[in-house]
Design a protein around this motif. Structure first.
Motif, PDB file in Angstrom:
ATOM      1  N   SER A 162       0.803  -1.220   0.000  1.00  9.58           N
ATOM      2  CA  SER A 162       0.000   0.000   0.000  1.00  9.58           C
ATOM      3  C   SER A 162       0.838   1.272   0.000  1.00  9.58           C
ATOM      4  O   SER A 162       0.290   2.365  -0.102  1.00  9.58           O
ATOM      5  CB  SER A 162      -0.928   0.009   1.222  1.00  9.58           C
ATOM      6  N   GLY A 163       2.168   1.156   0.101  1.00 13.40           N
ATOM      7  CA  GLY A 163       3.019   2.339   0.079  1.00 13.40           C
ATOM      8  C   GLY A 163       4.487   1.970  -0.015  1.00 13.40           C
ATOM      9  O   GLY A 163       4.875   0.822   0.248  1.00 13.40           O
ATOM     10  N   PRO A 164       5.345   2.936  -0.389  1.00 14.58           N
ATOM     11  CA  PRO A 164       6.770   2.654  -0.573  1.00 14.58           C
ATOM     12  C   PRO A 164       7.497   2.276   0.705  1.00 14.58           C
ATOM     13  O   PRO A 164       8.420   1.462   0.676  1.00 14.58           O
ATOM     14  CB  PRO A 164       7.317   3.951  -1.169  1.00 14.58           C
ATOM     15  N   PHE A 313      -1.637   4.398   3.139  1.00 18.34           N
ATOM     16  CA  PHE A 313      -2.092   5.326   2.103  1.00 18.34           C
ATOM     17  C   PHE A 313      -3.562   5.575   2.388  1.00 18.34           C
ATOM     18  O   PHE A 313      -4.411   4.741   2.118  1.00 18.34           O
ATOM     19  CB  PHE A 313      -1.871   4.723   0.714  1.00 18.34           C
ATOM     20  N   ASN A 314      -3.838   6.745   2.937  1.00 13.81           N
ATOM     21  CA  ASN A 314      -5.131   7.009   3.554  1.00 13.81           C
ATOM     22  C   ASN A 314      -6.226   7.289   2.530  1.00 13.81           C
ATOM     23  O   ASN A 314      -6.107   8.208   1.718  1.00 13.81           O
ATOM     24  CB  ASN A 314      -4.995   8.191   4.526  1.00 13.81           C
ATOM     25  N   VAL A 315      -7.299   6.510   2.578  1.00 11.26           N
ATOM     26  CA  VAL A 315      -8.399   6.656   1.629  1.00 11.26           C
ATOM     27  C   VAL A 315      -9.177   7.944   1.879  1.00 11.26           C
ATOM     28  O   VAL A 315      -9.639   8.595   0.934  1.00 11.26           O
ATOM     29  CB  VAL A 315      -9.338   5.435   1.703  1.00 11.26           C
ATOM     30  N   SER A 316      -9.334   8.336   3.140  1.00  7.99           N
ATOM     31  CA  SER A 316     -10.128   9.536   3.425  1.00  7.99           C
ATOM     32  C   SER A 316      -9.499  10.786   2.818  1.00  7.99           C
ATOM     33  O   SER A 316     -10.220  11.724   2.440  1.00  7.99           O
ATOM     34  CB  SER A 316     -10.313   9.712   4.938  1.00  7.99           C
ATOM     35  N   VAL A 332       3.387  11.706   6.687  1.00  2.50           N
ATOM     36  CA  VAL A 332       3.620  10.298   6.994  1.00  2.50           C
ATOM     37  C   VAL A 332       2.999   9.450   5.882  1.00  2.50           C
ATOM     38  O   VAL A 332       2.096   9.897   5.165  1.00  2.50           O
ATOM     39  CB  VAL A 332       3.018   9.885   8.354  1.00  2.50           C
ATOM     40  N   GLY A 333       3.480   8.220   5.737  1.00  2.00           N
ATOM     41  CA  GLY A 333       2.924   7.309   4.751  1.00  2.00           C
ATOM     42  C   GLY A 333       2.894   7.938   3.373  1.00  2.00           C
ATOM     43  O   GLY A 333       3.865   8.558   2.919  1.00  2.00           O
TER      44      GLY A 333
END
Length: 408
Positions: A162-164, A313-316, A332-333
């Protein structure tokens, strides 16, 4: 026509439509792939009859095909006895898949579903595994579970992260996965989350009973330590002492609406205590709402705040940006991939309430300068479900083709 088996334990039900909403979006994206037939399988632990967990697990899956269903298995709490869990979830899935006979499996979450990968590979399936973050980081602390999950990662055909940072952290532990691991971000349906007209915003505020004489910031985050709600509270305390904020806040005072699961425990107790001790803190806590209702909150809000200590990786953030909301968030993220400070908001270091306060003040005082359609445009181009559909279609076709060639 390829037959795809999508396996995830986290999926919205009619009882909890907010839970695993991003998985519902991915389900819809795969169903939209031409010449592919999807079967959804939701591994569900058995529960004691009459308990809340039992009632939740019996709730019908939200808006799925009649052939999509739960698969019950026996589990244990707190990741204990992982060999026992592995055996039971593997057997339950094998029994189900023997009837379905898919061409490829896409498994979400390294734990618990990933435990079944070794036995599923023996059945001859090409397998894609998506690792979301918590399933990796939390599991590393369990010494008897860790080797089972490492074995699963080594056997799977393709790993999506979901992220690097998550990708790099996995490779630090298992560098031989380099050739089959890649980053794939979350996606949303930008046709649902749209920039509202002025009339739509007013209607949304009326439905929520929000006063139009106030400015409204929205935060969609569960009440747990990594989401940083305590930092947000401290930031608002700083602002209450700031003369520029006081002057700005006189005409249309700021109110912050926080929507998310209130996870019982010391952290939630500390948040409630802070708010009880100082009623002047302009925060209201809400329980989670359905995706349809959540859209109204985005439409009614003036800007969005995410004070997290850590993120994947924030959906909101995607949803808020797709609705044209300026963002105040921590760096972050994958947050810096969504928020570009020159036109969509401000990013600050995590854990710094004073920096967060200054960022809120900046966005709050410049709301008229942000162009909603500009903020939305990047999300539509990069994170719409159509982009995900194209990526998965290419990936699935390639893996199945390679698998068939290897067999021949």
């Amino acid at each position: 026509m390829l037959k795809i088996g999508l396996i995830t334990h986290l999926f919205p039900s009619e009882h909890d439509q907010h839970r695993g909403k991003f998985m519902y979006d991915q389900y819809r994206a795969i169903r939209a792939i031409p010449d592919m037939n999807l079967r959804l399988i939701v591994p569900t632990p058995r529960a004691v009859p009459g308990t809340q967990r039992w009632k939740t697990n019996r709730s019908p899956l939200h808006q799925v095909a009649p052939t999509d269903e739960r698969v019950l298995y026996t589990s244990l709490p707190n990741r204990s006895k992982p060999l026992f869990i592995q055996k039971n979830i593997s057997n339950a899935l094998i029994k189900k898949l023997a009837l379905e006979k898919p061409d490829l499996l896409h498994i979400h979450w390294l734990y618990p579903n990933g435990l079944a990968i070794p036995k599923l590979k023996k059945m001859g399936y090409p397998i894609v595994l998506t690792v979301h973050g918590s399933d990796w980081y939390k599991s590393l602390n369990y010494l008897d579970l860790k080797p089972l999950l490492f074995d699963a990662l080594k056997q799977v055909d393709c790993i999506l992260c979901s992220g690097p940072k998550l990708k790099n952290d996995i490779l630090e532990e298992i560098p031989e996965l380099e050739s089959k691991i890649e980053v794939i971000y979350n996606f949303i349906d930008t046709q649902i989350y749209t920039v509202p007209s002025a009339f739509e915003s007013l209607r949304a505020m009326e439905r929520l009973k929000w006063k139009d004489q106030q400015n409204h910031a929205l935060c969609v985050a569960n009440i747990r330590h990594e989401k940083g709600i305590d930092i947000l509270i401290d930031a608002l305390k700083h602002l209450q002492k700031n003369n520029d904020f006081k002057e700005l806040n006189q005409g249309q005072p700021l109110l912050v609406h926080v929507i998310g699961i209130k996870e019982a425990g010391k952290y939630l107790d500390s948040i409630k205590k802070k708010l009880d001790e100082d009623p002047s803190i302009p925060i209201i806590l809400y329980d989670p709402v359905s995706p349809d209702d959540l859209k109204g909150y985005y439409q009614a809000a003036d800007f969005f705040i995410l004070p997290s200590r850590s993120e994947g990786f924030n959906v909101s953030l995607l949803e808020a940006s797709s609705c044209g909301l300026p963002i105040v968030a921590t760096k972050v993220g994958g947050n810096d991939l969504v928020v570009r400070t020159h036109h969509s908001g401000k990013l600050v270091k995590p854990g710094n309430s004073e920096a967060l306060a200054q960022a809120i003040l900046h966005v709050y005082s410049h709301l008229d300068t942000y162009k909603k359609e500009t903020i939305r445009k990047r999300i539509v181009n990069s994170y719409d479900l159509k982009v995900l559909t194209e990526k998965l279609q290419s990936l699935y076709s390639q893996l199945v083709s390679e698998f068939r060639q290897a067999k021949n």
